[in-house]
Design an enzyme around this catalytic site. Structure first.
Site, PDB file in Angstrom:
ATOM      1  N   HIS A 364      -6.706   0.139   8.330  1.00  0.00           N
ATOM      2  CA  HIS A 364      -6.804   1.548   8.728  1.00  0.00           C
ATOM      3  C   HIS A 364      -8.102   1.799   9.487  1.00  0.00           C
ATOM      4  O   HIS A 364      -8.128   2.511  10.493  1.00  0.00           O
ATOM      5  CB  HIS A 364      -6.769   2.456   7.492  1.00  0.00           C
ATOM      6  CG  HIS A 364      -5.578   2.227   6.624  1.00  0.00           C
ATOM      7  ND1 HIS A 364      -5.525   2.628   5.311  1.00  0.00           N
ATOM      8  CD2 HIS A 364      -4.389   1.627   6.872  1.00  0.00           C
ATOM      9  CE1 HIS A 364      -4.364   2.285   4.794  1.00  0.00           C
ATOM     10  NE2 HIS A 364      -3.663   1.675   5.717  1.00  0.00           N
ATOM     11  N   CYS A 677       2.913  -3.548  24.830  1.00  0.00           N
ATOM     12  CA  CYS A 677       1.902  -2.728  24.165  1.00  0.00           C
ATOM     13  C   CYS A 677       1.209  -3.577  23.103  1.00  0.00           C
ATOM     14  O   CYS A 677       1.872  -4.216  22.293  1.00  0.00           O
ATOM     15  CB  CYS A 677       2.582  -1.526  23.513  1.00  0.00           C
ATOM     16  SG  CYS A 677       1.501  -0.575  22.469  1.00  0.00           S
TER      17      CYS A 677
END
Length: 747
Positions: A364, A677
């Site tokens: 995260h 991506c």
């Protein structure tokens, strides 16, 4: 423990405190200590070994061994019984040392005559600083009382070492927290920055490890524990009834805060002569040692809870609480063991860089750091132990290197590097609004990845043509409960406003694997990267997917909308997800809400299986985006969170490029728009190779657009393709060296 051993221990610790307070030099202090311990325990030998570098222990003081061996005898980590204690962080107690496996005979010390051996680690909070050894001629094992007493003494020695009690030229022991140190970590986010350390959790310094009055220390400890229990109870009350998972964590906190065993062990340490805070730290060190050995995830979490409670208790005892911490410096570089996305977002763009002792490329914190374009180095082992608030620090996010308290020559070279990077960025400003057209006339669409409102100004500043990926999970990760539909609709609407008509590809919730919501029950999965994640969660929890799709439809407010489903592994998953969107559209229409003028529905190709889906899938989907990070790890069967294997496999491997080419060919036949991506899209050499393989849209972090565009404008993609085909024909594993040579030839 007997009263005699308690009083002897207190007497010994008192003598150690007096030694620490004396004005004698570091070597004299160590000599005094070994003599005191040998006399107190009635042993023939007492020796102190300290690390002189990360892998080498040195005999720094002894009573009973040959004095000439001091500062001459050295051993590697794991070598001999002393090295074994340091490596394992566990004591060795034997009545026949020469017969023990791994015993190393060192003739200069004359230790072969000693049979009884007890060695304990000198450690502070799980970090081993050295080894304390007692030996006897007598064939004997040391008693439990003697072991416990020596561990207490070793803990005080660790505090003395931390406080610089043994620093001198004669000892060769350097002052901690003063010397220049370099840490080699891993790249979490590229970039370079200089600044001052700002510790996320400032370390508590125990300046009084020894105490005279056990009664007073017991009272201090009990008062602090009571304050701790009250604060945990308040947190539980504040949690209310809504957040079940959070309450379970706090209940575990409460259980530890009320643990009689924990309190009893600390009381026993105080009886031996430790201060209340030293007793807490001794138990914390033991818990950290256990935590490093435990493989069970649940037990590790519980030991982490105990570690956190110990930190809270230490701050109460010492007054070194969060509100008394250092002010944030002018150019803060955040240093932490690990950090959650919510906490990191609170610091925001004030940070120059981030250095984590743990963390992973997909964590995260890594996601947020990349979104904020802040240089991040992860896996910088030992940095939280060594760094102090305000220390000068240089962070090289390009190479994963951190310089703490750097020498002047390093600082000068680093400033030159930062200036060069800034100059390069200035060069890219000139081409910001030019198309990324190669010399052969092929134009590549360069788009940016985003996940926060704070990213959107980069859409204009970087020259990106649109947002090729908007990660919607960040809004879920930074909260303690599910966001409301209205909140999400408002946020997505602001994103479209900021894009000013440019295309934004919203990827639906991509959680699971390394992205776990704090308010969702964690799944005990042996391999979460291959488990219940992304679209699998959305299809199994239709209410969550429906709520997000409704928020996106309302955010569009009549404008064009592009939705992409993540981690689709087979055609059926896409049809089910698209059916959920169709159902949401019909409901919005029935409610009289304005529908988007146009809706594109795509999928991320992140599993090799989807590349072999039926032609009907490629005809059905409006667009595809190759999720390079996941596809690469599954293609090579190499976990991208595993530092041992992830760097082993090259994106410019001929097999991987051939696979890209196959996907592009399938999309060409059905005229399906395809993009790439991921991190590799933002690396210039990789980008030109992907373009040569036929990809015409690349999505990357904003800071990479300039370098990628600059190189694309210098190459002929037909020539790049020839280099790749030649390498493939010659049976080469990777085209990296050949492409690099081609680029150098351009001048």
């Amino acid at each position: 423990m007997s009263q005699t051993s308690e009083s002897e221990s207190r007497k010994l610790l008192g003598a150690l405190r007096d030694t620490m307070a004396s004005d004698r030099a570091g070597q004299a202090r160590m000599d005094d200590i070994t003599q005191l311990i040998a006399q107190s325990m009635g042993t023939d030998v007492c020796s102190i070994y300290l690390f002189c570098d990360d892998d080498t222990l040195e005999l720094c003081a002894t009573q009973g061994l040959n004095a000439e061996a001091v500062h001459q005898t050295r051993m590697r980590l794991g070598e001999g019984l002393v090295g074994r204690v340091a490596r394992t962080k566990r004591l060795v107690n034997t009545d026949n040392a020469p017969q023990q496996r791994g015993f190393r005979y060192m003739p200069e010390t004359g230790e072969e005559v000693f049979s009884g051996f007890l060695g304990v680690p000198i450690q502070r909070l799980g970090e081993v600083l050295g080894v304390l050894v007692v030996q006897s001629r007598q064939t004997r094992e040391y008693t439990a009382d003697e072991i416990y007493g020596l561990e207490v003494v070793a803990m005080v020695l660790a505090e003395m070492t931390e406080l610089g009690a043994f620093v001198s030229d004669e000892t060769g022991v350097g002052a901690l927290h003063q010397r220049a140190v370099m840490f080699r970590g891993s790249v979490g986010q590229e970039g370079a920055a200089a600044g001052q350390v700002y510790l996320h959790e400032p370390r508590v310094v125990v300046t009084n490890p020894v105490a005279d009055d056990p009664e007073a220390e017991h009272k201090r400890l009990n008062d602090a524990v009571e304050t701790l229990r009250m604060s945990v109870d308040e947190m539980l009350t504040g949690a209310g009834t809504g957040d079940k998972e959070q309450k379970q964590v706090l209940e575990a906190y409460r259980m530890f805060a009320n643990s009689k065993g924990w309190l009893r062990r600390m009381d026993e340490d105080i009886e031996l002569g430790l201060s209340a805070e030293a007793a807490v730290e001794k138990e914390q060190s033991a818990a950290r040692t256990r935590m490093n050995e435990v493989t069970d995830a649940y037990l590790r979490e519980r030991l982490q809870d105990l570690d956190d409670l110990s930190n809270r208790l230490l701050r109460i005892l010492t007054g070194q609480g969060a509100d008394t911490g250092a002010e944030m410096p002018e150019h803060p570089v955040l240093v932490a063991r690990n950090i959650g996305p919510g906490e990191l977002l609170e610091y925001g763009r004030k940070l120059r860089a981030i250095v984590l002792e743990e963390g992973s490329v997909g964590s995260h914190a890594g996601i947020v750091a990349r979104a904020l374009a802040i240089p991040l180095v992860i896996q910088a082992k030992g940095v939280t132990t060594e760094a102090l608030n305000g220390d000068q620090i240089l962070v090289d996010g390009e190479q994963g290197i951190v310089h703490l308290r750097p020498e002047d020559t390093v600082t000068t070279a680093f400033k030159d590097k930062i200036a060069m990077l800034a100059k390069a960025q200035d060069r890219y400003t000139d081409i910001r609004h030019k198309p990324a057209t190669a010399l052969c006339g092929t134009t590549i669409s360069l788009q940016m990845n985003a996940g926060l409102m704070a990213d959107l100004p980069s859409l204009e500043n970087s020259g990106a043509e649109g947002v090729g990926l908007f990660r919607t999970e960040l809004q879920f990760l930074v909260r303690n409960q599910f966001p409301r539909r209205s909140e999400l609709a408002s946020l997505y609407g602001r994103v479209l406003d900021a894009a000013q008509g440019k295309r934004v590809v919203f990827r639906t919730l991509d959680i699971g694997s390394d992205k776990v919501l704090p308010y969702m029950k964690p799944q005990d999965e042996p391999n979460p990267a291959l488990g219940w994640r992304a679209i699998r969660v959305g299809l199994d929890k239709p209410g969550v997917l429906r709520m997000q799709l409704q928020a996106l439809l309302r955010a569009a407010n009549g404008r064009a909308l592009t939705v992409m489903f993540p981690f689709v592994a087979q055609y059926e998953e896409f049809t089910q997800a698209r059916a959920a969107l169709t159902k949401a559209i019909k409901r919005e229409e029935a409610l009289g809400h304005i529908l988007p003028e146009n809706i594109e529905v795509g999928a991320m190709l992140e599993t090799p299986s989807l590349a072999f889906a039926p032609d009907a899938f490629f005809e059905d989907v409006d667009f595809l985006s190759i999720g390079g990070n996941d596809l690469k790890q599954f293609f090579f069967a190499a976990d991208r969170e595993n530092e041992r294997v992830r760097k082993r496999y090259d994106s410019l491997n001929v097999s991987f490029l051939s696979f890209m080419e196959m996907i592009v060919d399938r999309c060409s036949k059905t005229q399906t728009p395809i993009s790439f991506c991921g991190e590799d899209a933002g690396k210039p050499i990789e980008a030109v190779c992907f373009a040569a393989m036929g990809l015409r849209t690349l999505s990357m972090r904003p800071a990479s657009i300039g370098p990628v565009k600059s190189l694309l404008m210098r190459v002929n993609l037909a020539d790049v393709k020839k280099v790749i085909e030649t390498a493939r024909a010659e049976g080469k594993m990777s085209v990296r060296d050949d492409i690099a040579a081609y680029i150098r030839s351009l001048g």
